[in-house]
Design a protein around this motif. Structure first.
Motif, PDB file in Angstrom:
ATOM      1  N   THR A   2       0.661  -1.138  -0.020  1.00  0.00           N
ATOM      2  CA  THR A   2       0.056  -0.007  -0.030  1.00  0.00           C
ATOM      3  C   THR A   2       1.004   1.122  -0.060  1.00  0.00           C
ATOM      4  OG1 THR A   2      -1.797  -0.982   1.130  1.00  0.00           O
ATOM      5  CG2 THR A   2      -1.735   1.311   1.248  1.00  0.00           C
ATOM      6  N   LYS A   3       1.976   1.297   0.849  1.00  0.00           N
ATOM      7  CA  LYS A   3       2.725   2.432   0.773  1.00  0.00           C
ATOM      8  C   LYS A   3       3.499   2.689  -0.662  1.00  0.00           C
ATOM      9  CE  LYS A   3       6.834   4.517   3.489  1.00  0.00           C
ATOM     10  NZ  LYS A   3       7.207   5.115   2.322  1.00  0.00           N
ATOM     11  N   LEU A  10      -3.296   5.589  -9.800  1.00  0.00           N
ATOM     12  CA  LEU A  10      -4.102   4.450  -9.259  1.00  0.00           C
ATOM     13  C   LEU A  10      -4.902   3.457 -10.367  1.00  0.00           C
ATOM     14  CD1 LEU A  10      -5.417   5.859  -5.787  1.00  0.00           C
ATOM     15  CD2 LEU A  10      -3.496   4.337  -6.271  1.00  0.00           C
ATOM     16  N   CYS A  26      -6.099   5.707   3.742  1.00  0.00           N
ATOM     17  CA  CYS A  26      -4.857   6.324   4.416  1.00  0.00           C
ATOM     18  C   CYS A  26      -4.811   7.827   4.092  1.00  0.00           C
ATOM     19  CB  CYS A  26      -3.516   5.579   3.784  1.00  0.00           C
ATOM     20  SG  CYS A  26      -3.154   4.131   4.445  1.00  0.00           S
ATOM     21  N   ARG A  30      -7.410   1.005   0.109  1.00  0.00           N
ATOM     22  CA  ARG A  30      -6.527   1.255   1.336  1.00  0.00           C
ATOM     23  C   ARG A  30      -5.654   2.698   1.226  1.00  0.00           C
ATOM     24  NH1 ARG A  30      -4.923  -3.743   4.174  1.00  0.00           N
ATOM     25  NH2 ARG A  30      -2.785  -2.726   4.701  1.00  0.00           N
ATOM     26  N   VAL A  31      -5.570   2.887  -0.104  1.00  0.00           N
ATOM     27  CA  VAL A  31      -4.712   4.291  -0.465  1.00  0.00           C
ATOM     28  C   VAL A  31      -5.780   5.429   0.041  1.00  0.00           C
ATOM     29  CG1 VAL A  31      -3.997   5.874  -2.015  1.00  0.00           C
ATOM     30  CG2 VAL A  31      -3.151   3.420  -1.898  1.00  0.00           C
ATOM     31  N   PHE A  74      -6.082  -2.100  -3.199  1.00  0.00           N
ATOM     32  CA  PHE A  74      -5.094  -1.058  -2.834  1.00  0.00           C
ATOM     33  C   PHE A  74      -5.559   0.271  -3.078  1.00  0.00           C
ATOM     34  CE2 PHE A  74      -2.257  -5.047  -3.767  1.00  0.00           C
ATOM     35  CZ  PHE A  74      -1.775  -4.951  -2.339  1.00  0.00           C
ATOM     36  N   LYS A  75      -6.534   0.424  -3.966  1.00  0.00           N
ATOM     37  CA  LYS A  75      -7.313   1.690  -4.043  1.00  0.00           C
ATOM     38  C   LYS A  75      -7.876   2.163  -2.917  1.00  0.00           C
ATOM     39  CE  LYS A  75      -7.921   1.336  -9.138  1.00  0.00           C
ATOM     40  NZ  LYS A  75      -9.153   1.281 -10.144  1.00  0.00           N
ATOM     41  N   ILE A 102      -5.258  13.002  -4.260  1.00  0.00           N
ATOM     42  CA  ILE A 102      -5.034  11.806  -4.742  1.00  0.00           C
ATOM     43  C   ILE A 102      -4.990  11.690  -6.132  1.00  0.00           C
ATOM     44  CG2 ILE A 102      -5.971   9.155  -4.580  1.00  0.00           C
ATOM     45  CD1 ILE A 102      -7.470   9.615  -2.093  1.00  0.00           C
ATOM     46  N   TRP A 125       1.866   2.301  -3.480  1.00  0.00           N
ATOM     47  CA  TRP A 125       1.146   2.876  -4.428  1.00  0.00           C
ATOM     48  C   TRP A 125       0.607   4.411  -3.848  1.00  0.00           C
ATOM     49  CZ3 TRP A 125      -0.263   1.357  -8.889  1.00  0.00           C
ATOM     50  CH2 TRP A 125      -0.386   0.420  -9.094  1.00  0.00           C
ATOM     51  N   TYR A 126       0.579   4.612  -2.209  1.00  0.00           N
ATOM     52  CA  TYR A 126       0.449   5.452  -1.768  1.00  0.00           C
ATOM     53  C   TYR A 126       1.438   6.760  -2.209  1.00  0.00           C
ATOM     54  CZ  TYR A 126      -0.884   9.125   2.022  1.00  0.00           C
ATOM     55  OH  TYR A 126      -1.046  10.223   2.786  1.00  0.00           O
TER      56      TYR A 126
END
Length: 470
Positions: A235-236, A257, A271, A267-268, A264-265, A252, A238-239
């Motif tokens: 995730t980090k 993405l 966050c 989760r990002v 993961f979308k 964002i 992608w973030y």
């Protein structure tokens, strides 16, 4: 017991030789067990133990007896008990917490204070496998995601849980073998709290079906915790690729993405929302889903989320900001028609469209059943509007024309007369043409830019709820 705890501490890096340890001691079986085990490790590991008892001032003489028991236990082992008294009921009322929350927060605050005063390295608490299993079930019932289902960690920052390797039954058997008494908190037997019902009703039934259910849940939680660590790492990546800070906003980049899996979308976005809100408390899966849905809509649309967050779709970017910090500056330019703005928190939508007349104004009005008189639908002569159209928060100096001769009234005063709450007035969007307010949705329309016989194009503004015009 001592060997298992020592091995667990080594495997998880919970303690080092020479550590100074703050030890939470309630007098219950769990904390007494932890006290005895760490006391037995004290000489070999060169530990300095700092026992702390927090009196909640809730159970009268029973709580006093618990404190006296803890003090006597410490004296027996040559230690001095640090006693902290907290009016938990008053604290709960002041902060709007449950008694359970207030008690937990009071304990950890006391532990942190004693840690600073003594220059300690760790805070040891007595959670065990049953507590872990209860937490996993509690989180499952709440609809928590993977992190919640991973339960509690053996070590988080400087808080350690050396007994997560044993069950409550093993703790009680250990104390019985030692001939060691302990206190019983009667509130743990009451069923006012969800955790108590899980502990006293649900888990015993589960253990009848599968005697090792607690160990199995704990093993599953440990596995999920390792999965979560891996997912956090991914995730980090992608973030870092898609998210950036800009002044008071979190941005964002949707294009960054586009190749990410939905997991993961989510989760990002989660966050990013937590960063914008300043914390994770009360951040919901619904808020994440609303943001992802907004990412599929046209530029200019926005949603209002809990915790004072506003999210705006700006081309390939979702801009997240805290309403309290940006409420006076919120402005959405209207560059095309039809145009819609969503407010998910209010289940409300504003729709703007421009109709080009192919017949006389009179015929159009007749077919429409007349010019709407409702404050939820307003018509304006689009050709006479000579400034950029926008939806924005009302400004202190804003005035709306209430009469055809141009006389008007402060927009804030009109909202006050309409009994709109003060806290809502500062964030209520109005339809504006430059500095002139055309419409306060649902409240009042301006008499400026009225439709006349010369009108060729009509700007129709509608406030909708649940997809229906008002």
């Amino acid at each position: 017991m001592k060997k298992r705890v020592m091995d667990f501490c080594r495997q998880n890096g919970l303690l080092r030789r020479g550590d100074r340890v703050v030890l939470g001691l309630s007098g219950g079986a769990d904390s007494v067990c932890l006290f005895l085990v760490l006391a037995a490790m004290k000489e070999e590991w060169e530990l300095e133990l700092i026992p702390v008892h927090v009196h909640h001032n809730l159970r009268g003489a029973e709580a006093d007896a618990d404190e006296a028991f803890c003090e006597e236990l410490c004296l027996t082992h040559g230690l001095v008990l640090n006693k902290v008294s907290v009016p938990v009921a008053e604290l709960a009322k002041e902060q709007g917490w449950t008694l359970e929350e207030a008690g937990r927060n009071a304990r950890y605050e006391a532990f942190e204070t004693i840690k600073r005063e003594h220059g300690a390295d760790k805070i040891a608490v007595a959670h065990h496998k049953n507590d872990l299993a209860e937490t996993v079930l509690f989180q499952l019932f709440r609809g928590s995601r993977l992190k919640g289902l991973a339960g509690m960690e053996a070590k988080r920052d400087h808080v350690i849980r050396p007994l997560l390797c044993v069950t409550r039954r093993e703790i009680e058997e250990y104390l019985k073998e030692k001939g060691q008494a302990f206190c019983t908190d009667r509130t743990n037997l009451e069923e006012d709290y969800t955790r108590n019902r899980i502990r006293n009703k649900l888990l015993p039934i589960a253990e009848d079906l599968q005697p090792r259910v607690v160990e199995h849940i704990a093993d599953t939680a440990e596995y999920l915790a390792r999965v979560e660590v891996y997912l956090e790492e991914q995730t980090k990546l992608w973030y870092d690729k898609a998210v950036q800070r800009q002044e008071e906003s979190v941005l964002i980049n949707l294009d960054s993405l586009k190749d990410a899996d939905k997991l993961f979308k989510e989760r990002v976005v989660y966050c990013a929302l937590c960063v914008a809100a300043g914390g994770k408390k009360d951040m919901t899966a619904t808020a994440v889903a609303d943001c992802l849905a907004l990412g599929e809509k046209q530029t200019g649309r926005q949603i209002c989320l809990p915790l004072g967050l506003t999210v705006v779709r700006e081309y390939d970017v979702l801009r997240i900001f805290h309403e309290q910090e940006r409420q006076e500056a919120t402005e959405i330019s209207v560059g095309h028609f039809p145009f819609e703005v969503d407010f998910s928190g209010e289940n409300q939508k504003i729709r703007l469209e421009v109709i080009t007349l192919e017949e006389s104004v009179e015929s159009f009005i007749e077919k429409a059943g007349g010019i709407p008189k409702s404050n939820y639908t307003k018509w304006f002569d689009y050709d006479t509007i000579d400034a950029d159209i926008s939806l924005r928060t009302a400004r202190t100096e804003d005035v709306i024309s209430l009469y055809t001769d141009g006389r008007g009234k402060s927009v804030r005063d009109v909202m006050t007369d309409a009994k709109i709450p003060k806290e809502e007035r500062s964030r209520r969007l109005v339809l504006a043409a430059g500095d002139r307010v055309l419409w306060i949705p649902g409240v009042r329309g301006s008499e400026a830019y009225r439709v006349t016989q010369q009108t060729k194009r009509i700007l129709i503004a509608t406030l909708e709820r649940n997809g229906h015009g008002r």
